[in-house]
Design an enzyme around this catalytic site. Structure first.
Site: not given
Ligand code: QAP
Ligand code: CO
Length: 176
Positions: A45, A50, A95-96, A137-138, A141
């Protein structure tokens, strides 16, 4: 094109993302670049912020049982809104933008979400399990929030300690 991923504690990750108003080529390029960037980094994701774009855009591509990702499973999500949520579940998230740290986070286990696809068509999805977790989660952001903000006080301390240690080790390595 692969775009650089914005990593904690970069202030850009705290920005509120703005709704998309034009479903044009610029948006399509952003979505394509996000997909390329996510796959190159082994992500499931990714939110636009990001890659430094403060827009309400996110993508999700959950792997199959063998761990393989398929282009037909890619979900492109624009201007999402959670209409309904139920229950609670805990999952060990990563998370990236917070590389190499994973911890348990509690979220709703069922959600109903409204969103738009890349052409501006309204979509609605009811989902649970990993997909529901990924959406939440996304979507965090888009509000400038990271999963580490949801950790208990002690776990957050543990994260900060590990993060500082890692930064120090990286600096030592650079000197050599
Ligand atoms: C968000 O997370 C998510 O630390 C997506 O070294 C999290 O793609 C959705 C990743 C939990 C559902 C459940 C993290 C890759 C990828 C790392 C990711 C890393 C390499 C995280
Ligand atoms: Co994330």
């Amino acid at each position: 094109m692969i775009r650089p991923i914005v990593v904690y504690p970069d202030k850009r990750l705290k920005q509120q993302s703005k709704p998309v108003t034009e479903f044009d080529e610029t948006l399509h390029t952003l979505l394509d670049d996000m997909n390329e960037t996510m796959l190159a980094s082994n992500g499931i994701g990714l939110a636009a912020i990001q890659v430094g774009e403060p827009l309400r855009v996110l993508i999700i591509n959950l792997p199959d049982e063998e761990g393989n990702q398929h282009p037909e499973n890619l979900i492109e999500v624009i201007n999402p809104v959670i209409l309904e949520k139920r229950g609670s579940t805990t999952y060990t998230e990563g998370c990236l933008s917070v590389p190499d740290y994973y911890d348990d986070v509690e979220r709703a286990d069922w959600i109903r979400v409204e969103f738009y696809d890349r052409y501006g068509n309204r979509q609605e999805i009811e989902t649970d399990g990993l997909l529901a977790i990924a959406f939440q989660h996304e979507m965090d952001h888009l509000e400038g929030h990271l999963f580490i903000e949801k950790l208990s006080f002690l776990k957050r301390k543990k994260f900060e300690k590990e993060w500082k240690k890692k930064q120090k080790e990286l600096k030592e390595k650079k000197k050599k």
